[in-house]
Structures are given as structure tokens and as C-alpha cells.
Design a protein around this motif. Structure first.
Motif, PDB file in Angstrom:
ATOM      1  N   GLN A 198      27.248  -7.342 -37.227  1.00 16.31           N
ATOM      2  CA  GLN A 198      26.067  -8.152 -37.480  1.00 16.31           C
ATOM      3  C   GLN A 198      26.415  -9.579 -37.904  1.00 16.31           C
ATOM      4  O   GLN A 198      25.541 -10.442 -37.968  1.00 16.31           O
ATOM      5  N   ASP A 199      27.705  -9.848 -38.148  1.00 20.38           N
ATOM      6  CA  ASP A 199      28.133 -11.207 -38.461  1.00 20.38           C
ATOM      7  C   ASP A 199      28.439 -12.019 -37.210  1.00 20.38           C
ATOM      8  O   ASP A 199      28.852 -13.176 -37.327  1.00 20.38           O
ATOM      9  N   GLY A 200      28.242 -11.438 -36.038  1.00 19.47           N
ATOM     10  CA  GLY A 200      28.387 -12.192 -34.803  1.00 19.47           C
ATOM     11  C   GLY A 200      29.647 -11.851 -34.034  1.00 19.47           C
ATOM     12  O   GLY A 200      30.576 -11.212 -34.547  1.00 19.47           O
ATOM     13  N   PRO A 547      27.174 -10.299 -26.449  1.00 16.01           N
ATOM     14  CA  PRO A 547      27.122 -11.713 -26.829  1.00 16.01           C
ATOM     15  C   PRO A 547      27.450 -12.650 -25.683  1.00 16.01           C
ATOM     16  O   PRO A 547      26.969 -13.774 -25.651  1.00 16.01           O
ATOM     17  N   ASP A 554      27.758 -18.173 -30.256  1.00 13.07           N
ATOM     18  CA  ASP A 554      27.656 -17.618 -31.595  1.00 13.07           C
ATOM     19  C   ASP A 554      28.038 -18.674 -32.619  1.00 13.07           C
ATOM     20  O   ASP A 554      29.030 -19.365 -32.486  1.00 13.07           O
ATOM     21  N   GLY A 556      28.330 -17.822 -35.872  1.00 13.86           N
ATOM     22  CA  GLY A 556      28.905 -17.163 -37.029  1.00 13.86           C
ATOM     23  C   GLY A 556      30.344 -17.587 -37.267  1.00 13.86           C
ATOM     24  O   GLY A 556      31.094 -17.876 -36.362  1.00 13.86           O
TER      25      GLY A 556
END
Length: 560
Positions: A198-200, A547, A554, A556
Motif C-alpha cells: 500500500q506504500d506504492g 502499477p 508512483d 511513494g
């Protein structure tokens, strides 16, 4: 309303795909959509990932420490006659040979992928990844504990049970270790990636980079410290691996109530087979691809989301096939490249270099390059606006592997030329006298550097790619299938040796043949494999949840 939900409402007889529940700590499924983002802080998720990395480090150190001197253990401690020591070692290491680090370079080739596939299936279908890893760790620990007990050679133990009983306990220990390691290998990397997902995508990429880094640290310590202790005292050496396996259990369960856990989804392999069968049966009843025949709107029995997930799985197969020959080329590091090294100058003024020691160059370049790529090169490339996809990195890795084989061929020409001009060094290698070329083994360094760079780009990215493209409820099985490509590659490598004549692969004395032809052949086939990969990549469609299927980058940060 989603297509999946519509499909299930229109036909209550349609088998339902397991709903991808948000992760939650402690293995309990969250009941709301915010559970994934609010369950743990970023610091806690990093701690989760770090514990899993340490778990993998200790497990690999245990495995390599167990297997490195297994042949000597069978012959010197158990007193088994030929060919049992080599056969047992081959079977044990073949069961678990995977794409997991440099120590594989010194082990026999070939593979039986039963235990990792079984571990992935159990986790995805019934037990979940946490329970599978934990249960496998307990089996593993009992196995190495029993192996250490069998290794005791004092008179007291000899009076407890006869040598035949020691052999039985030894086999039981190897079986337990085999199933334990298989259950861990199929699940530990996707489970770790789940913690930071979930942090990318940058966080996931970072995790896989360090996952491979920790593997190589474990390999390095096992083949230096542990092997050295075993050669001095076999029991002390195996006592070390008992300790490291106990540490696996302790470290892994430290965060047992904090891990982000995905619930198992039931027997999804069976469901996947049903979808494929239904698609084949109805393949002429639609205007789309053949798999669309399984969709309700084209006369099938399954909703769109289920069929699209199966499509994603099938799209992975051609990519995995290209990895088979990549690993066939990679396996040369412990076969033809090792043979080449034994006929090069090993003895210098005050020391002698073991023929297999140059593989440490590969380990070192991986240990240096992984953090460099993760914290410097990849962020720099991103800031320049260049988007490095999975396929970009894998493709470069493939070409670096081809280049390493080309360099090996050129080195072989030079090695034999030096020998032909009378610069001959007589040296003893594993009890055999060799008339080697006085061409230093350090000239193998460039090919090992290229192989190490190739691993960082192709192997690590391959793990990341398999994880990102697999449906949530099939990640364990898909990761095991990707790892299986390594073993199939070993079979392909053995087949190539069987096909070429002895002049191309004179394993006993390369001075009497042209092994450079074999290296050039591998380089050429690897180049053709790269072209096939380009063709597959040009038409590959990333999963919508991937992704790299999105146009946006992204943002992140790299958290590991």
C-alpha cells in the motif's frame, strides 16, 4: 456496480470468486475498505517487512549451511558407499533449487518443484501465507535438529542406535527440511511484499531488491563461516544451522499480531481449470478472445472478473518461458564456467584460489549493486522522466547474460592459447592433477560481474513482475511457478550438454577441445531468447491493477 457483482446477481449458480478482502493485523479480515490503509503505520509496515527479510536471510543461511557439505556428511559420517552420497545430495538440493541467490551456483542442477508448488497451493487455498510459513518453519526446525543429532559421532550416540537407524533418521530429517523449505520459499517473498504494497510500487520494488540482497548475505556466510566450522567439526557446523532456524521462528512470530494478512481463497486452481475448460467448450460462441467464451455474456458460466484473472495468469506463461533459457545460461556458472576455472592458474605465491571461489565476485557485485540501484540509479532515472518498466529491466538483464557468455568464450580462447604456447601449470584440484593454463583465474572476473548485474536486473525484476501480475488469490502458486523456471532451465542446460559433441564440451579436459564454441552457442541462444522476449513484451497487456498499467508514476518514497 462492478461487472463481477452484476454477474453474480444475474446468475446465482455462477461460482463466486473469493472477494479480495482488505488486509488486517493478526490474520483477521477487516470489515471496511479503510482497513488496509489505517491498520498499521508506515513504521510498523517497515518493521513487518524487515522481520520477513531477516527470516529469509536466516532460512537461506540454514539451507545452504545444511546442504553445502551434505556429500561429505553422507560419505564420512554415515559411511554410505557410492553413488549414494552424490545421489542424495543431488536429490535434496534439486528439490529446492530456486532462483534465490549465489549459493545455487555451487549446487547440482535439476529440480522437482513439488514442495514449493504445494506450499503455494496450501497458502492460497487453505492455510494462508502466515500459517504456511510458520508451520513450514516448525517442520524445518525439527528437520535440522534431527540432522544435527545424527551428526554426533561420539561413542555414546553410537550405542544408542545402529548406523542403519542413523540413515533412517537422516532421510526423515531431509524430508522435513525439504517440505519446510518448500513451504517457506513459495510464500515468503509475496508475503513480505504484501506488507509494503500500500506504500506504492517503489516500496514493493525496494522490498524485492533487499529480499535478494539478504539471500546473498545468507549464502555468503553459509559458504564461508558455516562451511568452515563444519569441516573442522561437523556437529558444531550443524548446531549453527539449528540456531539460525530457531531464529527464523522467533523473528517471524515477533510480529504475528501485526502482519497484514490476506485470507485464503479456497481451491482456486480447480476453479481456474473449470474456467479454462468452459472457455474451450464455448470458444466459438464469442467475438472476442477464446477465453471470453467462459464469460456469462458470451454463454459461459463465470463473471468477467474471474475470466480476466485467468487471462492474467495465462499471459504470464510466455514470459516465464523466456526465463527458462535465461536460467539455463545462468546455470553455466556452476558447470562449464567452473570447468574453465579449474584449468586456469589457481596457485599464486603464497596462496591457492579454489576454482569455485570466483562466484564470490557475483555475490559481492549483487551486495553492492542492489542498494546502489535502489537508492541512487532507479530514483535518478525516474527524475529524468524515463520510465523503466519491468520488461526494460528484464531485457537488459537478458542481454547482460548473453554478454557474459560471450566474454566466457573469449576468455576460453585466450586460456587455451596460453596453454598451447607452453605456459602450463600443473596443479591439484579435488585430488586430481590438472595441466592447467598459466592464465590467471582472475580473468573470469568480468563474466561474473556481468552475471551479477544481470541477476539484479532480470531475476529480481522477474520476482517483482510475477508478484505484481498474479491475481491476489493465486500469488503463492504463481511465485512458485516463476521459481520453477529455474529448475526447468537446469534441465535445458543438461540437454544442451547432451546435444553438443565432446569437442564442444570436453568437461574432463577442455585443453583438448573448443569449449568456446559452447559458450558462443549459449550467447547466441540467449540473444534469440531476448528477441523472443521482445516479441512477447510488445503485445503483453499489464493487469489493470498493476502499477505499470497506469500512465501515472508512483510518488511513494522508497521506504526500505
Amino acid at each position: 456496480m462492478s461487472a463481477a457483482k452484476k454477474g453474480n446477481e444475474t446468475s446465482p449458480l455462477i461460482p463466486k470468486k473469493p472477494v479480495a478482502q482488505p488486509y488486517s493485523p493478526g490474520g483477521e479480515t477487516a470489515t471496511n475498505s479503510s482497513g488496509l490503509s489505517s491498520a498499521l503505520s508506515q513504521r510498523q509496515r517497515i518493521l513487518n517487512a524487515f522481520c520477513i527479510l531477516v527470516t529469509e536471510f536466516c532460512e537461506r543461511l540454514t539451507f545452504y549451511g545444511t546442504s553445502a557439505n551434505l556429500l561429505l556428511f553422507c560419505s564420512n559420517v554415515l559411511k554410505l558407499g557410492s553413488p549414494w552420497p552424490s545421489t542424495i545430495t543431488l536429490l535434496f538440493q534439486a528439490v529446492l533449487r530456486k532462483v534465490v541467490g549465489k549459493a545455487e551456483a555451487t549446487t547440482p542442477k535439476g529440480t522437482c518443484f513439488l514442495t514449493p508448488l504445494l506450499g503455494g497451493w496450501l497458502a492460497d487455498s487453505y492455510l494462508g501465507q502466515f500459517n504456511t510459513i510458520y508451520g513450514s518453519s516448525l517442520l524445518y526446525f525439527v528437520g535440522v535438529l534431527l540432522l544435527a543429532a545424527v551428526s554426533i559421532t561420539n561413542d555414546t550416540l553410537k550405542t544408542v542406535f545402529a548406523n542403519s537407524a542413523r540413515v533412517v533418521y537422516f532421510i526423515i530429517a531431509l524430508v522435513l527440511i525439504t517440505f519446510g523449505a518448500g513451504g517457506i520459499k513459495a510464500n515468503v517473498s509475496p508475503f513480505g511484499a504484501d506488507q509494503v504494497k500500500q506504500d506504492g510500487p517503489r516500496a514493493v520494488q525496494s522490498f524485492f531488491n533487499y529480499f535478494y540482497w539478504f539471500i546473498n548475505i545468507g549464502a555468503l556466510l553459509a559458504f564461508t563461516v558455516v562451511v568452515g566450522v563444519q569441516q573442522a567439526d561437523i556437529f558444531s557446523g550443524y548446531a549453527i544451522v539449528v540456531g539460525t532456524m530457531f531464529l527464523v521462528i522467533i523473528v517471524f512470530i515477533t510480529r504475528r499480531n501485526k502482519y497484514l494478512v490476506r485470507p485464503p481463497g479456497g481451491s482456486q486452481l480447480t476453479e481456474t481449470a473449470k474456467i479454462i475448460h468452459n472457455a474451450i467448450k464455448n470458444r466459438n460462441q464469442n467475438t472476442g478472445g477464446w477465453m471470453d467464451g467462459a464469460k456469462v455474456r458470451f454463454g459461459g458460466k463465470f463473471d468477467d472478473a474471474q475470466v480476466e484473472d485467468v487471462k492474467a495468469v495465462l499471459r504470464l506463461i510466455p514470459v516465464f518461458i523466456t526465463f527458462i533459457f535465461y536460467f539455463a545460461a545462468y546455470s553455466q556458472i556452476s558447470t562449464s564456467v567452473l570447468v574453465q576455472g579449474t584449468f586456469m592458474k589457481l596457485k599464486f605465491v603464497d596462496f591457492s584460489i579454489p576454482a569455485a571461489s570466483l562466484s564470490l565476485v557475483d555475490i559481492v557485485i549483487i551486495l553492492v549493486l542492489v542498494p546502489l540501484m535502489n537508492h541512487a540509479i532507479y530514483p535518478f532515472v525516474k527524475r529524468t522522466g524515463i520510465k523503466l518498466t519491468y520488461f526494460h529491466r528484464i531485457g537488459v538483464g537478458y542481454m547482460l547474460m548473453a554478454a557474459s557468455m560471450l566474454v566466457a568464450g573469449l576468455i576460453e580462447i585466450k586460456r587455451r592459447t596460453v596453454w598451447q604456447h607452453g605456459a602450463i601449470c600443473t596443479q591439484i584440484v579435488l585430488g586430481e592433477s590438472h595441466n592447467a593454463s598459466c592464465f590467471s583465474i582472475f580473468w573470469q572476473t568480468p563474466q561474473f560481474l556481468l552475471i551479477g548485474c544481470s541477476e539484479v536486473l532480470a531475476t529480481i525484476t522477474g520476482l517483482e513482475f510475477a508478484y505484481s501480475q498474479a491475481p491476489e488469490y493465486l500469488k503463492g502458486v504463481i511465485m512458485a511457478l516463476f521459481l520453477a523456471a529455474s529448475g526447468i532451465g537446469s534441465y535445458v542446460a543438461n540437454l544442451l550438454v547432451a546435444v553438443v559433441n565432446n569437442n564442444w564440451y570436453p568437461a574432463k579436459d577442455p585443453n583438448q577441445g573448443h569449449m568456446e564454441y559452447f559458450f558462443f552457442m549459449i550467447a547466441g541462444l540467449m540473444t534469440l531468447n531476448f528477441l523472443l522476449f521482445l516479441y512477447i513484451a510488445s503485445s503483453y497487456k499489464y493487469r489493470e491493477s498493476s502499477p505499470q498499467s497506469k500512465d501515472t508514476e508512483d510518488d511513494g518514497s522508497c521506504i526500505l
